[in-house]
Scaffold this motif. Structure first.
Motif, PDB file in Angstrom:
ATOM      1  N   MET A  33       0.843  -1.348   0.038  1.00  0.00           N
ATOM      2  CA  MET A  33      -0.070   0.117   0.017  1.00  0.00           C
ATOM      3  C   MET A  33       0.890   1.510  -0.004  1.00  0.00           C
ATOM      4  O   MET A  33       1.846   1.168   0.570  1.00  0.00           O
ATOM      5  N   THR A  34       0.601   2.219  -0.640  1.00  0.00           N
ATOM      6  CA  THR A  34       1.259   3.395  -0.727  1.00  0.00           C
ATOM      7  C   THR A  34       1.212   4.208   0.784  1.00  0.00           C
ATOM      8  O   THR A  34       0.462   4.170   1.466  1.00  0.00           O
ATOM      9  N   PRO A  35       2.394   4.845   0.776  1.00  0.00           N
ATOM     10  CA  PRO A  35       2.428   5.515   2.424  1.00  0.00           C
ATOM     11  C   PRO A  35       1.438   6.505   2.446  1.00  0.00           C
ATOM     12  O   PRO A  35       1.300   6.603   3.592  1.00  0.00           O
ATOM     13  N   GLN A  36       0.979   7.025   1.377  1.00  0.00           N
ATOM     14  CA  GLN A  36       0.025   8.168   1.603  1.00  0.00           C
ATOM     15  C   GLN A  36      -1.185   7.832   2.228  1.00  0.00           C
ATOM     16  O   GLN A  36      -1.866   8.196   2.954  1.00  0.00           O
ATOM     17  N   LEU A  37      -1.740   6.383   1.483  1.00  0.00           N
ATOM     18  CA  LEU A  37      -3.077   5.799   1.958  1.00  0.00           C
ATOM     19  C   LEU A  37      -2.709   5.368   3.424  1.00  0.00           C
ATOM     20  O   LEU A  37      -3.674   5.692   4.069  1.00  0.00           O
ATOM     21  N   LYS A  38      -1.800   4.509   3.795  1.00  0.00           N
ATOM     22  CA  LYS A  38      -1.402   4.263   5.059  1.00  0.00           C
ATOM     23  C   LYS A  38      -1.599   5.425   5.848  1.00  0.00           C
ATOM     24  O   LYS A  38      -2.221   5.246   7.167  1.00  0.00           O
ATOM     25  N   GLU A  39      -1.043   6.604   5.747  1.00  0.00           N
ATOM     26  CA  GLU A  39      -1.163   7.634   6.610  1.00  0.00           C
ATOM     27  C   GLU A  39      -2.414   8.116   6.856  1.00  0.00           C
ATOM     28  O   GLU A  39      -2.892   8.518   7.914  1.00  0.00           O
ATOM     29  N   ARG A  40      -3.212   8.152   5.711  1.00  0.00           N
ATOM     30  CA  ARG A  40      -4.632   8.916   5.787  1.00  0.00           C
ATOM     31  C   ARG A  40      -5.520   7.755   6.836  1.00  0.00           C
ATOM     32  O   ARG A  40      -6.279   8.069   7.399  1.00  0.00           O
ATOM     33  N   LEU A  41      -5.224   6.477   6.378  1.00  0.00           N
ATOM     34  CA  LEU A  41      -6.038   5.478   7.245  1.00  0.00           C
ATOM     35  C   LEU A  41      -5.510   5.766   8.736  1.00  0.00           C
ATOM     36  O   LEU A  41      -6.345   5.492   9.706  1.00  0.00           O
ATOM     37  N   ARG A  42      -4.302   5.814   8.943  1.00  0.00           N
ATOM     38  CA  ARG A  42      -3.822   5.912  10.424  1.00  0.00           C
ATOM     39  C   ARG A  42      -4.173   7.086  11.018  1.00  0.00           C
ATOM     40  O   ARG A  42      -4.850   7.093  12.064  1.00  0.00           O
ATOM     41  N   LYS A  43      -4.449   8.407  10.299  1.00  0.00           N
ATOM     42  CA  LYS A  43      -4.910   9.646  10.650  1.00  0.00           C
ATOM     43  C   LYS A  43      -6.605   9.507  11.093  1.00  0.00           C
ATOM     44  O   LYS A  43      -7.215   9.989  11.995  1.00  0.00           O
ATOM     45  N   ALA A  44      -7.199   8.473  10.317  1.00  0.00           N
ATOM     46  CA  ALA A  44      -8.531   8.272  10.605  1.00  0.00           C
ATOM     47  C   ALA A  44      -8.768   7.105  11.669  1.00  0.00           C
ATOM     48  O   ALA A  44     -10.133   6.937  12.139  1.00  0.00           O
ATOM     49  N   ASP A  45      -7.752   6.847  12.404  1.00  0.00           N
ATOM     50  CA  ASP A  45      -7.944   5.729  13.353  1.00  0.00           C
ATOM     51  C   ASP A  45      -8.358   4.479  12.834  1.00  0.00           C
ATOM     52  O   ASP A  45      -9.154   3.821  13.621  1.00  0.00           O
ATOM     53  N   VAL A  46      -8.244   3.932  11.702  1.00  0.00           N
ATOM     54  CA  VAL A  46      -9.069   2.912  11.045  1.00  0.00           C
ATOM     55  C   VAL A  46      -7.900   1.788  10.579  1.00  0.00           C
ATOM     56  O   VAL A  46      -8.073   0.756  10.061  1.00  0.00           O
ATOM     57  N   SER A  47      -6.483   2.226  10.649  1.00  0.00           N
ATOM     58  CA  SER A  47      -5.615   1.370   9.785  1.00  0.00           C
ATOM     59  C   SER A  47      -5.692   0.055  10.386  1.00  0.00           C
ATOM     60  O   SER A  47      -5.461  -1.013   9.531  1.00  0.00           O
TER      61      SER A  47
END
Length: 116
Positions: free
Chosen positions: A81-95
């Motif tokens: 997975m791209t780092p940008q998508l990983k970061e967005r999922l982490r920020k949304a607290d759903v990663s």
């Protein structure tokens, strides 16, 4: 009922209408809507799905949306997975909930078989 108490305390209140007002479709990229669908709606649906069949349907939707989102975030490698998508999922607290679906292989199967 004093309606001001609902407005004053915004903790835990769904901000969907506010988000839609501040992100009109003509000014917002499709990926933002897709990301919101995964992080706000599908994750909560997955958590509250009453039966396994519902969980599988939601899991399939998350899996497919992650593939689409990864391409929109510039992904070229299906194994990571791209780092940008990983970061967005982490920020949304759903990663921790969503990332496992990156490596799943749910398939849509036609359950209506032709009778002969």
């Amino acid at each position: 009922i004093n309606s001001s108490q609902f407005v004053a305390n915004s903790v835990g209140i769904d901000d969907s209408s506010e988000w839609r007002r501040s992100n009109p479709p003509w000014k917002t990229q499709v990926a933002e809507y897709q990301l919101r669908l995964v992080t706000r709606h599908l994750v909560s649906g997955l958590k509250s799905a009453p039966i396994a069949l519902d969980q599988h349907k939601i899991s399939f939707a998350i899996q497919e949306l992650l593939k689409i989102l990864d391409v929109q975030f510039g992904g070229r490698n299906e194994s990571e997975m791209t780092p940008q998508l990983k970061e967005r999922l982490r920020k949304a607290d759903v990663s921790s909930i969503v990332e496992p679906f990156w490596s799943t292989n749910y398939k849509q199967v036609d359950t209506v078989a032709a009778k002969s």
